[in-house]
Scaffold this motif. Structure first.
Motif, PDB file in Angstrom:
ATOM      1  N   ASP A  85       0.767  -1.515   0.495  1.00  0.00           N
ATOM      2  CA  ASP A  85      -0.132  -0.236   0.070  1.00  0.00           C
ATOM      3  C   ASP A  85       0.712   1.029   0.318  1.00  0.00           C
ATOM      4  O   ASP A  85       0.571   1.688  -0.297  1.00  0.00           O
ATOM      5  N   GLU A  86       1.982   0.869   1.229  1.00  0.00           N
ATOM      6  CA  GLU A  86       3.268   2.322   0.408  1.00  0.00           C
ATOM      7  C   GLU A  86       3.248   2.754  -0.397  1.00  0.00           C
ATOM      8  O   GLU A  86       3.660   3.881  -1.002  1.00  0.00           O
ATOM      9  N   ALA A  87       3.816   1.640  -1.007  1.00  0.00           N
ATOM     10  CA  ALA A  87       4.505   1.616  -2.854  1.00  0.00           C
ATOM     11  C   ALA A  87       3.292   2.176  -3.797  1.00  0.00           C
ATOM     12  O   ALA A  87       3.969   3.070  -4.035  1.00  0.00           O
ATOM     13  N   ILE A  88       1.985   1.510  -3.231  1.00  0.00           N
ATOM     14  CA  ILE A  88       1.129   2.649  -4.261  1.00  0.00           C
ATOM     15  C   ILE A  88       0.927   3.879  -4.048  1.00  0.00           C
ATOM     16  O   ILE A  88       1.009   4.902  -5.112  1.00  0.00           O
ATOM     17  N   LEU A  89       0.869   4.204  -2.584  1.00  0.00           N
ATOM     18  CA  LEU A  89       0.607   5.616  -2.554  1.00  0.00           C
ATOM     19  C   LEU A  89       1.784   6.184  -2.787  1.00  0.00           C
ATOM     20  O   LEU A  89       1.513   7.667  -3.817  1.00  0.00           O
ATOM     21  N   ARG A  90       2.713   5.946  -3.172  1.00  0.00           N
ATOM     22  CA  ARG A  90       4.265   6.487  -4.231  1.00  0.00           C
ATOM     23  C   ARG A  90       4.149   6.749  -5.209  1.00  0.00           C
ATOM     24  O   ARG A  90       4.857   7.468  -5.715  1.00  0.00           O
ATOM     25  N   ILE A  91       3.714   5.830  -5.599  1.00  0.00           N
ATOM     26  CA  ILE A  91       3.345   5.641  -6.878  1.00  0.00           C
ATOM     27  C   ILE A  91       2.218   6.730  -7.267  1.00  0.00           C
ATOM     28  O   ILE A  91       2.624   7.887  -8.099  1.00  0.00           O
ATOM     29  N   GLU A  92       1.561   6.017  -7.182  1.00  0.00           N
ATOM     30  CA  GLU A  92      -0.100   7.667  -6.926  1.00  0.00           C
ATOM     31  C   GLU A  92       1.070   9.035  -6.830  1.00  0.00           C
ATOM     32  O   GLU A  92       0.031  10.007  -8.146  1.00  0.00           O
ATOM     33  N   GLU A  93       1.261   9.585  -5.549  1.00  0.00           N
ATOM     34  CA  GLU A  93       1.880  10.770  -5.943  1.00  0.00           C
ATOM     35  C   GLU A  93       2.651  11.097  -6.985  1.00  0.00           C
ATOM     36  O   GLU A  93       2.538  12.056  -7.144  1.00  0.00           O
ATOM     37  N   LYS A  94       3.239  10.316  -6.999  1.00  0.00           N
ATOM     38  CA  LYS A  94       4.470  10.799  -8.364  1.00  0.00           C
ATOM     39  C   LYS A  94       3.665  10.880  -9.927  1.00  0.00           C
ATOM     40  O   LYS A  94       3.442  11.807 -10.838  1.00  0.00           O
ATOM     41  N   LEU A  95       2.306   9.854  -9.938  1.00  0.00           N
ATOM     42  CA  LEU A  95       1.013  10.645 -11.447  1.00  0.00           C
ATOM     43  C   LEU A  95       1.165  11.596 -10.762  1.00  0.00           C
ATOM     44  O   LEU A  95       0.228  12.128 -11.892  1.00  0.00           O
ATOM     45  N   LEU A  96       0.499  11.981  -9.582  1.00  0.00           N
ATOM     46  CA  LEU A  96      -0.112  13.281  -9.461  1.00  0.00           C
ATOM     47  C   LEU A  96       0.381  14.214  -9.895  1.00  0.00           C
ATOM     48  O   LEU A  96       0.271  14.952  -9.505  1.00  0.00           O
ATOM     49  N   ALA A  97       1.751  14.408  -9.173  1.00  0.00           N
ATOM     50  CA  ALA A  97       3.194  15.389  -9.479  1.00  0.00           C
ATOM     51  C   ALA A  97       3.318  15.505 -10.438  1.00  0.00           C
ATOM     52  O   ALA A  97       3.503  17.046 -10.553  1.00  0.00           O
ATOM     53  N   SER A  98       3.421  14.710 -11.096  1.00  0.00           N
ATOM     54  CA  SER A  98       3.986  14.570 -12.978  1.00  0.00           C
ATOM     55  C   SER A  98       2.686  16.121 -13.649  1.00  0.00           C
ATOM     56  O   SER A  98       3.326  16.191 -14.478  1.00  0.00           O
ATOM     57  N   GLY A  99       1.208  16.155 -12.932  1.00  0.00           N
ATOM     58  CA  GLY A  99       0.901  17.211 -13.857  1.00  0.00           C
ATOM     59  C   GLY A  99      -0.016  17.147 -15.135  1.00  0.00           C
ATOM     60  O   GLY A  99      -0.600  17.172 -15.487  1.00  0.00           O
ATOM     61  N   GLU A 100       0.062  15.791 -15.396  1.00  0.00           N
ATOM     62  CA  GLU A 100       0.269  14.836 -17.054  1.00  0.00           C
ATOM     63  C   GLU A 100      -1.120  14.758 -17.117  1.00  0.00           C
ATOM     64  O   GLU A 100      -1.877  14.038 -15.988  1.00  0.00           O
ATOM     65  N   LYS A 101      -1.931  14.452 -17.948  1.00  0.00           N
ATOM     66  CA  LYS A 101      -3.248  14.505 -18.559  1.00  0.00           C
ATOM     67  C   LYS A 101      -3.220  13.144 -18.697  1.00  0.00           C
ATOM     68  O   LYS A 101      -4.166  12.482 -17.741  1.00  0.00           O
ATOM     69  N   GLU A 102      -2.183  12.004 -19.196  1.00  0.00           N
ATOM     70  CA  GLU A 102      -2.381  11.146 -20.003  1.00  0.00           C
ATOM     71  C   GLU A 102      -0.240  10.531 -19.654  1.00  0.00           C
ATOM     72  O   GLU A 102       0.103  11.021 -19.540  1.00  0.00           O
TER      73      GLU A 102
END
Length: 155
Positions: A85-102
């Motif tokens: 779960d912590e690893a998934i949270l880190r991945i999600e943080e990177k996805l959100l921080a990227s600011g990309e729509k795709e």
């Protein structure tokens, strides 16, 4: 707020509370038309980027799908659910921080491989072998050499 019973748009807030884990606001409401009571929850909405697959199609990011693929790689490995779960949270943080729509699946796959490499080396190799879809043993050997630090990573 629209009443779920009669559809009237005028409701009164009777009580407001923050949830135990402070990630939502609970509101108890009363419809001014039919006088029925109901509860609403207010939560933060996060906009994850769409995932662009290899064939060009686009799908919504799904946490469950990411978790399932990580669990498959980690099957019968000594890694706790909390660590996953912590690893998934880190991945999600990177996805959100990227600011990309795709985001392309290859980038998401690389993020997953980095996290698996930290969690469990065998799971990392399992995931990489499927994710990179090796054509022959030499490609797999190259990946193992890269993993062990014997050769520089391939582009």
């Amino acid at each position: 707020m629209k009443c779920p019973f009669c559809g009237h748009t005028s409701t009164q807030v009777l009580d407001t509370r923050v949830s135990d884990d402070a990630d939502a606001v609970r509101r108890r409401r009363r419809c001014e038309s039919c006088d029925k009571r109901f509860t609403t929850y207010e939560r933060t909405e996060l906009a994850f980027p769409a995932i662009v697959k290899k064939n060009g199609s686009r799908v919504d990011y799904t946490r469950a799908k990411l978790k399932d693929s990580m669990r498959l790689a980690l099957r019968k490995r000594p890694v706790s659910a909390e660590a996953v779960d912590e690893a998934i949270l880190r991945i999600e943080e990177k996805l959100l921080a990227s600011g990309e729509k795709e985001i392309v699946t290859s980038h998401l796959g690389e993020l997953v491989m980095r996290e698996l490499k930290k969690l469990d080396k065998i799971a990392y190799i399992r995931f990489a072998s499927v994710y990179r879809s090796f054509e022959d043993v030499s490609e797999f050997r190259d990946m193992l050499d890269e993993f062990q630090g014997n050769t520089p990573p391939k582009a």
